[in-house]
Design an enzyme around this catalytic site. Sequence first.
Site, mmCIF file in Angstrom:
data_model
loop_
_atom_site.group_PDB
_atom_site.id
_atom_site.type_symbol
_atom_site.label_atom_id
_atom_site.label_comp_id
_atom_site.label_asym_id
_atom_site.label_seq_id
_atom_site.Cartn_x
_atom_site.Cartn_y
_atom_site.Cartn_z
ATOM 1 N N ASP A 19 8.442 10.430 37.144
ATOM 2 C CA ASP A 19 8.792 11.677 38.044
ATOM 3 C C ASP A 19 7.646 11.647 39.154
ATOM 4 O O ASP A 19 6.567 10.960 38.755
ATOM 5 C CB ASP A 19 8.629 12.979 37.145
ATOM 6 C CG ASP A 19 9.518 13.975 37.724
ATOM 7 O OD1 ASP A 19 9.877 13.959 38.758
ATOM 8 O OD2 ASP A 19 9.836 14.880 36.973
ATOM 9 N N ASP B 199 18.379 17.033 41.526
ATOM 10 C CA ASP B 199 17.964 17.733 40.205
ATOM 11 C C ASP B 199 19.091 18.804 40.168
ATOM 12 O O ASP B 199 19.360 19.596 39.360
ATOM 13 C CB ASP B 199 16.636 18.618 40.643
ATOM 14 C CG ASP B 199 15.756 18.125 39.817
ATOM 15 O OD1 ASP B 199 15.667 17.153 39.005
ATOM 16 O OD2 ASP B 199 14.516 18.717 40.175
HETATM 17 C C1 DGJ Z 1 11.531 17.394 37.943
HETATM 18 C C2 DGJ Z 1 12.799 16.478 37.546
HETATM 19 O O1 DGJ Z 1 13.644 16.315 38.721
HETATM 20 C C3 DGJ Z 1 13.479 17.172 36.491
HETATM 21 O O2 DGJ Z 1 14.735 16.551 35.925
HETATM 22 C C4 DGJ Z 1 12.522 17.298 35.354
HETATM 23 O O3 DGJ Z 1 12.056 15.952 34.880
HETATM 24 C C5 DGJ Z 1 11.195 18.144 35.964
HETATM 25 N N1 DGJ Z 1 10.743 17.408 36.879
HETATM 26 C C6 DGJ Z 1 10.152 18.127 34.579
HETATM 27 O O4 DGJ Z 1 9.178 18.662 35.233
#
Ligand code: DGJ
Length: 680
Positions: free
Chosen positions: A427, A484
């Site tokens: 991430d 997301d």
């Molecule tokens: C942002 C990501 O896009 C989510 O899917 C998740 O992994 C969160 N971060 C976790 O903090």
Amino acid sequence: MVITATGERLPQVVYWGERLPLGEDLVTLHNAHAIDVTGGMLDENPDLSLSPEASRTFPGQPGLIVRSEDGTPLLPKFCFESVENGKDLTIRYRDEGNGLTLTFEFITDAETHIIRSKTVLNTDSPVHLHWLAAPVVPAPQASDEMIDFTGRWCGEFQTNRTAWSPGIRYRENRTGRTGHEHFPGLIIPCSGATNTQGEAYAFHYGWSGGHRMVAEELPDGRRQIQWGHAARMEHEASTEFSTAPLYMTYSNEGLNGCAVSFQRHVRDRIVTWPKPDRPRPVHYNCWEAVYFDHKLDVLCDIADRAAKLGAERFVLDDGWFGNRDDDTRALSDWEVDPRKYPDGLTPLIDHVKSLGMSFGIWFEPEMINPDSNIHRAHPDWALGAEDQLLGRQQKAINMALPEVRDFIYDRMSAILANHDIDYIKWDHNRVLPMPDAAQTRGSYRLIDRLREQFPNVEIESCASGGGRIDFGILQRTQRVWLSDSNDALERLNIQHNAALFLPLSITGSHVGPRRCHTSGRMFDISFRAWVAAQRHMGFEMDPRELDDYETRVLTEVTSWWKHNRDWMEDADILRLDSQDPAVIAEQQMPRDGERFVVFAGKAATSAQIAPRPLRLTGLNPHSMYEVNLANRLTASHLSRGMPALKEGPIQVSGAYLMHHGVTLPWSFPDTMWVLEGKRL
Ligand code: DGJ
């Protein structure tokens, strides 16, 4: 592509696009290319070269802006030095007075129809770089507009259409990462081009640190396209600078021709697959089920249910390390949280493995929370000023520092070496405090080192969803977390536009919770499941919320996906020209054209009362096809007529399917028709 030069001067692309006959005389093309001169013009038009030079009175943006180490602006003027023209083309030019050497590289891929090019600057003594363009090419005159991309968190891959006019369309991404806002792609459709027909030119800049794009119409009407790193992101004087690869393609089969070139190039040339023959496993990711609240018994229960639904990989998301109970703390403390996992991660991993699933884990390696043990020990490791604005309460960690990379490498490799882990969700949840090419290079080095040490571990590129999607990161990763947003309707749109560049095999798509956590909307499980089945399928809801109906539908769609993934993973995604703007449709078809599947998503209610026929594409007009609705039984009670497809398969010609189209039954908004076809 035809590249020619006048005397010693930098060469120019005098033609690119449709294949020319072999006998074409290139000298004639060179001479015919020159535009006329009339009153108010210079006596000769300055070349729109691979790096247009201000020193030759070029009337637009130059391809190189550079200063000596003491800050004096240099005015480059290059002369021919050498050319190597084998399978690849390397052209070298030299500016003796300023001690600069400029090298242009072109690699053509006859199978994927991609030209990959880059520019390298070498200098006799260190210089400061302001701007270096990848090889500059002309844009077609037969085009009214250009399409580039913007977006936001949960709304990636939105298209911008901008009409050509004198002056500049200038996109500069100064966020330090590829970003939701600035996917580095550009499509220039020729007038009248659609998804399925007409000519189009397309570009992608393969770099994760932020780019600049210039699409400029000069006063004399010529058009140039420039791509490079965002300006001034090289902070140190140096003797060598390089652009990232610029990927270019041309199609006479509409936007789909460009899309297919990019999709194939990404899948077959850019991504390296640890186990190329292994089908993409169905994912389960626990983020939206538990967030930071990790409890072993709950996670084991969730894993049991996910496996029953058909999941084949379980990904443990954020919250397993340090004292990470929320997003305010612990980033960089990459050690298992003993409060949540008193016996480490092994009990959970063993359980997941006993269910036949593999195990993946979340990291955000380039970040640090001020509230973390590592920040307390090494405040100087954070990138940027101490009083900078935080993003998600975190700072980036300085990846240009070898000791930082070593530290992160040691912590991550300890986790990977001591556990049976085959997947990292990587991430990157904030923008950088300032654009910095050294940061991006440092990130690449860390990933490359980890991949060398753990070649069987796949990596997913995530940055609050689709904030780091580009061919630079895809050289090092095997999946992107496109967004997301698990809202099926948003996803339908995002996936549709992302297919202009990305194939199914790398594009993650999950079935989210019944009430979507990022939009508050609720959709039927059938719509949610089919939208996820359009790409690399996974689940992200808490499976304990599923009722019997939802469990049945999700199991069925997942099993459909598993039966079809072998061919779908290698298929092209062709966007259809739907005559009804409420219908967003695509056709997935392998190269041999023997079969296909059409996903026709109903994104809104239609203006007219009855569905319009949906025209397919890329079929053999003379062949007969059997087409069948895979989810006929989901027809709504308000579909009261009996169109043939509602009753059973029909056999029709490719010509009919492409020139008339299939007439689908009436449907509610937020539903999806899935149409399977095979050549007879
Ligand atoms: C942002 C990501 O896009 C989510 O899917 C998740 O992994 C969160 N971060 C976790 O903090």
